[in-house]
Structure formats: C-alpha cells, structure tokens
Design an enzyme around this catalytic site. Structure first.
Site, PDB file in Angstrom:
ATOM      1  N   ASP A 113      80.683  15.434  39.254  1.00  0.00           N
ATOM      2  CA  ASP A 113      81.316  15.508  40.571  1.00  0.00           C
ATOM      3  C   ASP A 113      80.377  14.987  41.661  1.00  0.00           C
ATOM      4  OD1 ASP A 113      83.542  16.708  39.397  1.00  0.00           O
ATOM      5  OD2 ASP A 113      82.695  18.715  39.632  1.00  0.00           O
TER       6      ASP A 113
ATOM      7  N   ASP B 163      81.893  23.354  34.795  1.00  0.00           N
ATOM      8  CA  ASP B 163      81.214  23.349  36.094  1.00  0.00           C
ATOM      9  C   ASP B 163      80.175  24.459  36.102  1.00  0.00           C
ATOM     10  OD1 ASP B 163      82.789  21.271  37.113  1.00  0.00           O
ATOM     11  OD2 ASP B 163      84.370  22.676  37.700  1.00  0.00           O
TER      12      ASP B 163
END
Length: 221
Positions: A158, A139
């Site tokens: 995401d 991330d």
C-alpha cells in the site's frame, strides 16, 4: 566537408533505445524490489504478530498489528473481493503498455512503485485464504491507534502504491512526460538534443572560410 559523429557505446540512437532500456530496467528493478520486500514483511508479520497484542512503536505513533483485509482501505468493497484482482490486472497491463514508450527515469520510479505494490497485494488476492482471487490481504501497520481507528491498517505494498501515485501526480504537475519531454507553462515541449541529432561544428580553415554571400562585393548606393 564535415561528417556526422559516429555513435559510440555511450551514445543514444535516433529512437532513444538506450534511455528506454535504462528506464525499463529501473521500472522492473524497483517493482521487483518492492514485491519481494512486501512478501518478506508479510511473512514476518504472520510469523511474529499472529495471536499477539499490537506492538507499540515510536511512543504510540505506530503500531504493528496483524489484520487480514478482504476489501480496500477501511474495508471498502469487502463483499466484492473478486473485483480487486481484476482492477490490478488492468493496472499491470496499462503499465506494461506504458513501458513501450517510457524514456523518463522519474516516471520509471513512479510506475515501478505502483507495479510492485499492485503485484504484492495481487499475490495475496490470488494465493491466500479463503480462496483464489478472493484472498484476504495481510496488513500490519496502524498509525496512532492499535486497531486502525485513525488510519486504515496498511502494508508495504500500500505504501508503494501511494508513493508511486503521488510521484506521478507531481510529475504531471511539473510537466514531465513519460517519453522524456517536458511541457512548459504555455504547453510547448522542450526536447533535449540527443547525441545522434547533434552535428559537429566546422573547425579550422572551413570555419574561417567566408561564405559566398560574404565574398561578394557590396554595391555602392
């Protein structure tokens, strides 16, 4: 005597094969684009953000900070990483099954975003450290805080997942079905006629000719 119009190269058959093929192509294309873009952004994040302080953007609204997440949002399920690949495989199987009857382009966009996002994070789970099916997801985007204190640090996969799910909810609320139909407010469905079901209206003398009922003289009372 009238004849039904023959199906040309741009018309659709009774089974709606052309719309389904187009919808599946859109689904696969969007999923592929989302997956490749996600892999590219993760590669760049590993190359440019590793061992570096968070990069501040847009006056602090966005920060680029490299993290590796073993769980879901807010590190939920971090001790059960192996569960997430199984869930993703189930989602991929469900989308593949839905593609069999897919006729709606908006639904193709929604499912393509979900599929691409799911595959992007699945690749991390399978191939990244510390091992197969327990890998940590890369991330790199944090909102309003450099370390995810306001919103969980996320990646492009995401974003695709969330966007696809929100679009699916919107399509359901507006009555749009995956097979191309649209459900009205009272639950009835409105089917748009296809070229194969349209019949040519008689023209010329045949259209002007009276019917047998019109030709019979009316009986006087």
């Amino acid at each position: 005597m009238t004849t039904a119009p023959t199906a040309g190269p741009g018309t659709t058959g009774p089974a709606g094969r052309t719309p389904r093929r187009r919808a599946v192509v859109v689904l696969v294309g969007i999923a592929t684009l989302a997956l490749l873009t996600d892999l590219l952004t993760k590669h760049l994040a590993l190359q440019l953000l590793d061992d570096r302080a968070p990069v501040r953007l847009l006056g602090g609204s966005v920060y680029l900070t490299l993290t590796r997440n073993s769980g879901a949002a807010w590190s939920i399920g971090a001790d059960h990483t192996w569960v997430f690949p199984l869930i993703t495989i189930g989602v991929v199987g469900w989308i593949s099954w839905m593609a069999v009857r897919l006729r709606s382009l908006p639904w193709a966009v929604s499912l393509g975003l979900v599929l691409g996002g799911a595959l992007g994070n699945l690749a991390d789970r399978i191939f990244r450290a510390p091992g197969h099916f327990v890998g940590h997801v890369v991330d790199m985007v944090s909102l309003f805080d450099p370390y995810g204190q306001v919103w969980p640090v996320f990646n492009l996969a995401d974003s695709c997942l969330v966007s696809g799910v929100l679009l699916a909810v919107l399509l359901e609320l507006t009555g749009r079905q995956r097979d191309g139909r649209r459900v009205g407010a009272k639950g009835d469905t409105a089917d748009a006629p296809t070229d194969a079901t349209r019949t040519a209206a008689p023209t010329g003398p045949a259209a002007a000719a009276p019917t047998a009922a019109d030709a019979e003289p009316r009986e006087r009372a």
